[in-house]
Design a protein around this motif. Sequence first.
Motif, mmCIF file in Angstrom:
data_model
loop_
_atom_site.group_PDB
_atom_site.id
_atom_site.type_symbol
_atom_site.label_atom_id
_atom_site.label_comp_id
_atom_site.label_asym_id
_atom_site.label_seq_id
_atom_site.Cartn_x
_atom_site.Cartn_y
_atom_site.Cartn_z
ATOM 1 N N TRP A 113 1.165 -0.997 0.017
ATOM 2 C CA TRP A 113 -0.066 0.091 -0.049
ATOM 3 C C TRP A 113 0.960 1.382 0.004
ATOM 4 O O TRP A 113 1.455 1.455 0.589
ATOM 5 C CB TRP A 113 -1.524 -0.270 1.142
ATOM 6 N N SER A 114 1.438 1.720 -0.916
ATOM 7 C CA SER A 114 1.937 3.037 -1.251
ATOM 8 C C SER A 114 3.503 2.791 -0.664
ATOM 9 O O SER A 114 3.326 3.481 -0.053
ATOM 10 C CB SER A 114 0.831 3.482 -0.903
ATOM 11 N N GLY A 115 3.692 2.129 -1.685
ATOM 12 C CA GLY A 115 5.668 2.268 -1.660
ATOM 13 C C GLY A 115 6.327 3.878 -1.780
ATOM 14 O O GLY A 115 5.941 4.549 -2.947
ATOM 15 N N THR A 116 7.827 2.887 -2.550
ATOM 16 C CA THR A 116 8.395 4.093 -3.236
ATOM 17 C C THR A 116 9.306 2.913 -3.880
ATOM 18 O O THR A 116 9.909 2.492 -3.561
ATOM 19 C CB THR A 116 9.320 4.875 -2.695
ATOM 20 N N LEU A 117 9.518 4.088 -5.295
ATOM 21 C CA LEU A 117 10.442 3.404 -6.650
ATOM 22 C C LEU A 117 11.653 4.514 -6.411
ATOM 23 O O LEU A 117 11.214 6.020 -6.947
ATOM 24 C CB LEU A 117 10.151 2.647 -7.390
ATOM 25 N N LEU A 118 13.200 3.921 -5.942
ATOM 26 C CA LEU A 118 13.854 4.983 -5.406
ATOM 27 C C LEU A 118 15.225 4.711 -7.137
ATOM 28 O O LEU A 118 15.841 3.974 -6.758
ATOM 29 C CB LEU A 118 14.050 5.633 -4.422
ATOM 30 N N PRO A 119 15.081 5.628 -7.949
ATOM 31 C CA PRO A 119 16.620 5.442 -8.752
ATOM 32 C C PRO A 119 18.251 5.560 -8.164
ATOM 33 O O PRO A 119 18.081 6.648 -7.235
ATOM 34 C CB PRO A 119 16.189 6.947 -9.316
ATOM 35 N N LEU A 120 18.583 4.981 -7.931
ATOM 36 C CA LEU A 120 20.043 5.414 -6.973
ATOM 37 C C LEU A 120 21.208 5.795 -8.333
ATOM 38 O O LEU A 120 21.756 6.434 -7.470
ATOM 39 C CB LEU A 120 20.304 4.059 -6.380
ATOM 40 N N ASN A 121 21.108 5.404 -9.495
ATOM 41 C CA ASN A 121 22.167 5.974 -10.401
ATOM 42 C C ASN A 121 20.870 5.231 -11.449
ATOM 43 O O ASN A 121 20.073 4.929 -11.051
ATOM 44 C CB ASN A 121 23.154 4.882 -9.964
ATOM 45 N N SER A 122 21.526 5.927 -12.902
ATOM 46 C CA SER A 122 21.091 5.439 -14.133
ATOM 47 C C SER A 122 21.132 3.451 -14.556
ATOM 48 O O SER A 122 20.288 3.825 -15.543
ATOM 49 C CB SER A 122 22.242 5.739 -15.305
ATOM 50 N N SER A 123 21.129 3.354 -13.569
ATOM 51 C CA SER A 123 21.056 1.702 -13.787
ATOM 52 C C SER A 123 21.273 0.495 -12.626
ATOM 53 O O SER A 123 20.211 -0.095 -12.632
ATOM 54 C CB SER A 123 22.251 0.847 -14.068
ATOM 55 N N LEU A 124 20.296 1.970 -11.361
ATOM 56 C CA LEU A 124 20.032 0.333 -9.907
ATOM 57 C C LEU A 124 19.192 1.576 -9.693
ATOM 58 O O LEU A 124 18.933 2.926 -9.459
ATOM 59 C CB LEU A 124 21.012 0.896 -9.339
ATOM 60 N N LEU A 125 18.205 0.478 -9.169
ATOM 61 C CA LEU A 125 16.891 0.146 -8.636
ATOM 62 C C LEU A 125 16.281 -0.233 -7.841
ATOM 63 O O LEU A 125 16.874 -0.683 -7.268
ATOM 64 C CB LEU A 125 15.339 0.981 -9.397
ATOM 65 N N LEU A 126 15.980 0.901 -6.042
ATOM 66 C CA LEU A 126 15.905 1.051 -4.841
ATOM 67 C C LEU A 126 14.587 0.619 -4.965
ATOM 68 O O LEU A 126 13.203 1.236 -5.112
ATOM 69 C CB LEU A 126 16.088 1.917 -3.474
ATOM 70 N N GLU A 127 13.499 -0.144 -3.858
ATOM 71 C CA GLU A 127 11.882 -0.519 -3.478
ATOM 72 C C GLU A 127 12.163 -0.779 -2.115
ATOM 73 O O GLU A 127 12.250 -1.544 -1.726
ATOM 74 C CB GLU A 127 11.309 -1.448 -4.663
ATOM 75 N N VAL A 128 11.690 0.316 -1.443
ATOM 76 C CA VAL A 128 11.320 -0.064 -0.473
ATOM 77 C C VAL A 128 9.748 -0.022 -0.311
ATOM 78 O O VAL A 128 9.172 0.986 -0.888
ATOM 79 C CB VAL A 128 11.452 2.067 0.548
ATOM 80 N N ASN A 129 8.676 -0.980 0.374
ATOM 81 C CA ASN A 129 7.425 -0.971 0.360
ATOM 82 C C ASN A 129 6.845 -2.381 1.798
ATOM 83 O O ASN A 129 8.180 -2.729 1.879
ATOM 84 C CB ASN A 129 7.005 -1.808 -0.615
ATOM 85 N N THR A 130 6.379 -1.686 1.398
ATOM 86 C CA THR A 130 5.312 -3.267 2.446
ATOM 87 C C THR A 130 5.463 -4.789 1.889
ATOM 88 O O THR A 130 4.907 -4.109 0.742
ATOM 89 C CB THR A 130 4.233 -2.936 3.264
ATOM 90 N N VAL A 131 5.726 -5.495 2.931
ATOM 91 C CA VAL A 131 6.181 -7.031 2.645
ATOM 92 C C VAL A 131 5.476 -7.880 3.303
ATOM 93 O O VAL A 131 5.003 -7.868 4.411
ATOM 94 C CB VAL A 131 7.433 -6.734 1.774
ATOM 95 N N LYS A 132 4.206 -9.137 3.261
ATOM 96 C CA LYS A 132 3.558 -9.896 4.093
ATOM 97 C C LYS A 132 4.576 -10.486 4.143
ATOM 98 O O LYS A 132 5.030 -11.487 3.945
ATOM 99 C CB LYS A 132 2.482 -10.031 3.417
ATOM 100 N N VAL A 133 4.967 -10.527 5.850
ATOM 101 C CA VAL A 133 6.227 -11.542 5.956
ATOM 102 C C VAL A 133 4.907 -12.551 6.977
ATOM 103 O O VAL A 133 5.318 -11.889 8.095
ATOM 104 C CB VAL A 133 7.522 -11.382 6.386
ATOM 105 N N GLY A 134 4.939 -13.808 6.999
ATOM 106 C CA GLY A 134 3.705 -14.713 7.976
ATOM 107 C C GLY A 134 2.323 -13.533 8.500
ATOM 108 O O GLY A 134 1.764 -13.986 7.319
ATOM 109 N N SER A 135 2.078 -13.584 9.569
ATOM 110 C CA SER A 135 1.099 -13.125 9.778
ATOM 111 C C SER A 135 1.162 -11.224 9.807
ATOM 112 O O SER A 135 0.089 -10.693 10.296
ATOM 113 C CB SER A 135 1.035 -13.223 11.418
ATOM 114 N N ARG A 136 2.228 -10.447 9.640
ATOM 115 C CA ARG A 136 2.114 -9.241 9.540
ATOM 116 C C ARG A 136 2.522 -9.050 8.190
ATOM 117 O O ARG A 136 3.436 -9.474 7.684
ATOM 118 C CB ARG A 136 2.487 -8.906 11.229
#
Length: 667
Positions: free
Chosen positions: A349-372
């Motif tokens: 539910w609404s994360g971020t895609l963030l370029p770190l350079n011209s060929s490296l892309l970071l994603e920070v987001n919520t991931v379901k792991v087990g019960s949370r």
Amino acid sequence: MGNRLKRISLLAVIATMFMSLMAVPSAQAATTGSVVYSNPAEPEPFYVRAVELGNGDILTTFTPRFPGNAGWVGMQPFPFYKSTDNGATWSKISEIDPNNYGLNRNQQGMTTLYVLPQQVGSLPAGTLLFATTDWDNSAPYTIHIWRSTDNGTTWQFHSNLAARGTAGTKRTWEPEFAVTSDGRLICYYSDERKQGYNQALAQEISSDGGLTWGNYSIIVGNQGDWNWRPGMPRVLKAKNGSYFMFFEMLGAAPNFAVRFKTSPDGINWGSPTDLGKVVGTGIYRASQTPEVAYIDDGTANGRFYVRGMTDVVSSANKMFTSGDNGATWTQMDAPLTVKGTNQSTPAAWSGTLLPLNSSLLLEVNTVKVGSRNEIRANVAQVDKESSIVSGGIYKLINQNNQLVLDNGGGGSPAGTKVIQWNDLGLDTQRWRLDYRNSGFFRAMNVNNGLILDNPGGATTPGTNVVLWTNNELNTQRWKFTYKGNGYYTSMNERSGLMLDNAGGGAPAGTKVIQWTANSLDTQNWKTVRTDVEVPVNQLESFNITNSFIRYQDGRGKIDGGQYNAESQWKIVGGLADPSAFSIESVSSPGHYLRHRDGKIWLEPSNNTALFKQDATWKLRTGLSSPWAASFESFNITGVFMRHRNGVLEISSISTALDQQDATFYVK
């Protein structure tokens, strides 16, 4: 708030994604990255924002829980975590507690985080802005802004924005900052305060660095249609100077789709009733809560990357990309695999895609792991429409002889020479590619956990490549350079030599070597992802809203709820032809929708040729919508699955009503 809570209840769902006909499920888990935040006491964090600071560090923040799910009590301050290693590790550096500023933190959420790209007013480039949405109708403003001039270590209250309304819910949501072409700060947000609008996308502009605001206008909205509910704006500026606003759109087909509009200056977006274009192609589309990135990769247009929360895609690993300013979109692997739900706060539910350079892309987001849900981060090397995801499992196929990189036998010990072999589908031929730094990856064999290694740091062409225990030396680091059509060369960091198949047409069993770069196809390797997540889908009637294909007492029907167990399906390779597909029940594995005597039934496979043909369908573009699908019988040409009087059957198509009854949205 009723509309918002109704929408949130709709979001508590199985991620709606469409399976590729060629996708094969793997025993390995897909990539879930490194942990930013995990807390059993806060199982529903969401709404992640991240930025790259001027010194190259990454700062991220999120809302620890959704207040509506917690009875509007017990909300925690907003935390800020920093990473100095491209998102591999994180540490908390500060927090903002709205209670310390005379506000009620139980009523705060849906934040944004922004780095000023240039001086705005008296604020220098690099200043951080953080804003929250305030749902407390006793507060005079709906958005509050803080600033930081020391990369998020300390924060000062900056200003308020968007006065409390008198109509609708009196609230706003989802702020997003940008700088206009004339150098002013602008804030876009979702607005429920306007008479006659369910919700609109609006903007306000500041000429003094965000201390005061004005010039209110509506970007997307329609007083004539209460169903319209645009929201979740995300704005990027392309290298041609155009601004792109991506947003979710409820109330217009295809419902929940991510759309985009453009502006020459970040201010003028055309008619508010112009919904722009959908992100996607055919039945595949981005859906809800977009996260977006733009990279100037040296091509004429640069490249956009877009992902939503409930995308209709070929696997749960995918996102969308465009290299022609949104004229066309294709799918590619995203940095994180995010799917599943947790109570009323879904993963992604609404994360971020963030370029770190011209060929490296970071994603920070919520991931379901087990019960949370957990906040997680991961990177991918992106090359046009191709990517290598850190932690992804791949097989490497040599372009010259189509043989696969192999560990030379299950359980092979350290020192074993790596070979090529026919594709067996075994984990001896599966490699986990982990990003290290500076563009280099480590390749770990899934079967024995050993690492692809240049023995002794040899620099002599012709040296055999071996497996060895992990030692984090540069002899075990490989740079993948994209050559097109999914193929890469792989260069060892220590030797500067290329992974090579040891001669054109080399047979199975040939040992793999390093060799000087020569631009031959013996040094090109296709990376094929094997840890593919199989989506679960629902099939909604085109002409009866909120009515989904389900089964009851063995019959196919069209009156199911989207999240009922009997309305969940997997789209798998066709039982009679793998280039077509079959529709398998999730709640009754091994049972498929098939036609018999002109009706649609859910039955277990009896492995006969007739059953396989009756349970196989050809995917066609929707007869009544290019964003939907129609299903033609595999063994009776020109006959389609359709609904009539609440049940499913097959028939030929001749009228407009026939076409509508035979068209379904894949969700």
